[in-house]
Design a protein around this motif. Structure first.
Motif, mmCIF file in Angstrom:
data_model
loop_
_atom_site.group_PDB
_atom_site.id
_atom_site.type_symbol
_atom_site.label_atom_id
_atom_site.label_comp_id
_atom_site.label_asym_id
_atom_site.label_seq_id
_atom_site.Cartn_x
_atom_site.Cartn_y
_atom_site.Cartn_z
ATOM 1 N N GLU A 24 109.009 22.239 19.607
ATOM 2 C CA GLU A 24 109.920 22.912 19.314
ATOM 3 C C GLU A 24 109.883 23.622 18.102
ATOM 4 O OE1 GLU A 24 111.885 18.813 19.202
ATOM 5 O OE2 GLU A 24 110.314 19.871 20.267
ATOM 6 N N HIS A 25 109.446 22.837 16.949
ATOM 7 C CA HIS A 25 109.198 23.499 15.866
ATOM 8 C C HIS A 25 108.052 24.631 15.681
ATOM 9 C CE1 HIS A 25 107.382 23.392 11.946
ATOM 10 N NE2 HIS A 25 108.568 23.424 11.224
ATOM 11 N N MET A 26 106.933 24.209 16.332
ATOM 12 C CA MET A 26 105.956 25.032 16.429
ATOM 13 C C MET A 26 106.189 26.229 17.069
ATOM 14 S SD MET A 26 102.091 24.304 17.890
ATOM 15 C CE MET A 26 100.929 25.712 18.236
ATOM 16 N N VAL A 27 107.018 26.266 17.960
ATOM 17 C CA VAL A 27 107.400 27.694 18.786
ATOM 18 C C VAL A 27 108.337 28.239 17.725
ATOM 19 C CG1 VAL A 27 108.277 28.814 20.547
ATOM 20 C CG2 VAL A 27 106.695 26.941 20.860
ATOM 21 N N HIS A 28 109.234 27.517 17.284
ATOM 22 C CA HIS A 28 110.105 28.369 16.556
ATOM 23 C C HIS A 28 109.485 29.194 15.266
ATOM 24 C CE1 HIS A 28 113.612 28.600 13.699
ATOM 25 N NE2 HIS A 28 112.672 28.052 12.794
ATOM 26 N N GLN A 29 108.335 28.360 14.602
ATOM 27 C CA GLN A 29 107.770 28.731 13.525
ATOM 28 C C GLN A 29 106.772 30.260 13.995
ATOM 29 O OE1 GLN A 29 107.636 28.231 10.245
ATOM 30 N NE2 GLN A 29 108.903 26.618 10.392
ATOM 31 N N ALA A 30 106.284 30.159 15.096
ATOM 32 C CA ALA A 30 105.652 31.188 15.643
ATOM 33 C C ALA A 30 106.515 32.270 15.918
ATOM 34 C CB ALA A 30 104.987 30.691 16.909
ATOM 35 N N VAL A 31 107.727 32.166 16.417
ATOM 36 C CA VAL A 31 108.590 33.306 16.697
ATOM 37 C C VAL A 31 109.177 33.894 15.318
ATOM 38 C CG1 VAL A 31 110.599 33.764 17.649
ATOM 39 C CG2 VAL A 31 109.224 32.440 18.929
ATOM 40 N N GLN A 32 109.456 33.048 14.325
ATOM 41 C CA GLN A 32 109.954 33.322 13.120
ATOM 42 C C GLN A 32 108.895 33.963 12.053
ATOM 43 O OE1 GLN A 32 113.121 33.239 11.708
ATOM 44 N NE2 GLN A 32 113.594 32.645 14.052
ATOM 45 N N HIS A 33 107.580 33.722 12.397
ATOM 46 C CA HIS A 33 106.497 34.201 11.522
ATOM 47 C C HIS A 33 105.463 35.016 12.219
ATOM 48 C CE1 HIS A 33 108.368 32.264 8.016
ATOM 49 N NE2 HIS A 33 108.401 31.049 8.877
ATOM 50 N N LEU A 56 105.250 21.644 25.261
ATOM 51 C CA LEU A 56 104.835 22.899 24.538
ATOM 52 C C LEU A 56 104.525 24.109 25.129
ATOM 53 C CD1 LEU A 56 104.332 24.183 21.549
ATOM 54 C CD2 LEU A 56 102.003 23.378 21.973
ATOM 55 N N LEU A 57 103.796 23.945 26.209
ATOM 56 C CA LEU A 57 103.306 25.167 26.916
ATOM 57 C C LEU A 57 104.422 25.949 27.490
ATOM 58 C CD1 LEU A 57 99.947 23.619 28.199
ATOM 59 C CD2 LEU A 57 100.228 25.237 26.495
ATOM 60 N N GLY A 58 105.452 24.968 28.197
ATOM 61 C CA GLY A 58 106.570 25.633 28.597
ATOM 62 C C GLY A 58 107.461 26.432 27.630
ATOM 63 N N LYS A 59 107.455 25.951 26.486
ATOM 64 C CA LYS A 59 108.115 26.736 25.291
ATOM 65 C C LYS A 59 107.563 27.734 25.261
ATOM 66 C CE LYS A 59 110.636 22.531 23.338
ATOM 67 N NZ LYS A 59 109.951 21.553 24.454
ATOM 68 N N ILE A 60 106.246 27.833 24.932
ATOM 69 C CA ILE A 60 105.431 28.930 24.611
ATOM 70 C C ILE A 60 105.928 29.881 25.842
ATOM 71 C CG2 ILE A 60 103.032 30.020 24.524
ATOM 72 C CD1 ILE A 60 102.328 27.215 23.258
ATOM 73 N N ARG A 61 105.800 29.705 26.963
ATOM 74 C CA ARG A 61 106.048 30.667 27.800
ATOM 75 C C ARG A 61 107.552 31.213 27.694
ATOM 76 N NH1 ARG A 61 103.945 29.591 34.170
ATOM 77 N NH2 ARG A 61 101.934 29.264 33.827
ATOM 78 N N LYS A 78 102.849 34.759 21.274
ATOM 79 C CA LYS A 78 101.445 35.112 21.389
ATOM 80 C C LYS A 78 100.492 34.701 20.141
ATOM 81 C CE LYS A 78 102.515 37.295 25.001
ATOM 82 N NZ LYS A 78 102.286 37.152 26.446
ATOM 83 N N ASN A 79 101.048 34.142 19.300
ATOM 84 C CA ASN A 79 100.490 33.731 18.054
ATOM 85 C C ASN A 79 100.198 32.227 17.868
ATOM 86 O OD1 ASN A 79 103.081 33.568 17.539
ATOM 87 N ND2 ASN A 79 102.808 33.868 15.299
ATOM 88 N N VAL A 80 99.975 31.583 19.027
ATOM 89 C CA VAL A 80 99.737 29.995 19.023
ATOM 90 C C VAL A 80 98.551 29.778 19.698
ATOM 91 C CG1 VAL A 80 102.329 29.471 18.823
ATOM 92 C CG2 VAL A 80 101.027 29.920 21.009
#
Length: 237
Positions: free
Chosen positions: A76-85, A103-108, A113-115
């Motif tokens: 959750e934190h990784m995807v949050h950072q990717a979206v915010q930055h 994680l993969l479900g959250k990325i979808r 796109k930056n992960v």
């Protein structure tokens, strides 16, 4: 003394912890089958990169600065950072395959796109990251290994901190969050000894989370159980 090797040529490295948990749902198996390979940061595994050639991060991520999350849990934190930055690219390491599937479900769901994802030991990724290539790193609620005889298994030991220091750029930020007082102690002893400066000037600097923080499920569990989070920020010298 020569370090022992596995049949693939990889050094024998002790691994402590789980790689698998509960049976994956069919949707999660689909994420692993369909998404994981294309989200690789590059050839990390010894079988495909036995010479440990450095990853071509510019080819993979363009001109973005590269961040690293070590042990992303449920993601959750990784995807949050990717979206915010969106101008940064984030590589996540996690050997626990259930967490990778989450994680993969959250990325979808987020359309990030930056992960990139390495579903394995961070030490193997350190082997192939170019020196001074990472601009920010996160270590959030790592396994505390509470028994004293197991403290050498913690991430904040020379085996991990020396290669981490090598791959971080001078001035790069290293964030550590933990709710375990003894982990705080060991972090404050070991991290500055390996080329980092603790940036805190007062209690608020380790009591208050970062401005772009997203509280993880591990933190929520700690709060429910009465443990106090600590937020430690270091800068690579």
């Amino acid at each position: 003394m020569t370090q022992s090797k596995s049949p693939t040529g990889a050094p024998w490295r002790n691994f402590y912890g789980r790689r698998h948990g509960k049976t994956l749902r069919s949707s999660q198996k689909g994420y692993l089958d369909e998404d994981l390979d294309k989200l690789s940061p590059g050839p990390v595994d010894w079988e495909v990169n036995p010479d440990r050639a450095p990853l071509d991060l510019a080819a993979r991520f363009g001109a973005r600065e590269i961040w690293l999350e070590i042990g992303f849990g449920g993601g959750e934190h990784m995807v949050h950072q990717a979206v915010q930055h969106p101008d940064a690219a984030i590589i996540g390491c996690e050997p626990f395959i259930n967490g990778v599937a989450m994680l993969l479900g959250k990325i979808r769901a987020a359309g990030a796109k930056n992960v990139a994802v390495h579903p394995g030991d961070a030490r193997d990724l350190f082997d192939v990251l170019p020196a001074a290539s990472i601009s920010r790193a996160f270590l959030l609620y790592p396994d505390p290994w509470p028994k004293k005889k197991h403290h050498r298994r913690r991430f904040v030991t020379p085996e991990h901190l020396e290669p981490l220091a090598r791959v971080l750029k001078p001035g790069a930020e290293f964030r550590v969050a933990t709710d375990i007082p003894d982990y705080v102690r060991q972090t404050l002893e070991q991290v500055p000894a390996h080329g980092f400066t603790w940036t805190a000037e007062g209690p608020t600097d380790w009591r208050a989370p970062w401005d772009d923080w997203l509280s993880t499920r591990y933190e929520q569990k700690a709060l429910r159980e009465g443990r106090v989070p600590h937020y430690l920020t270091f800068v690579r010298d």
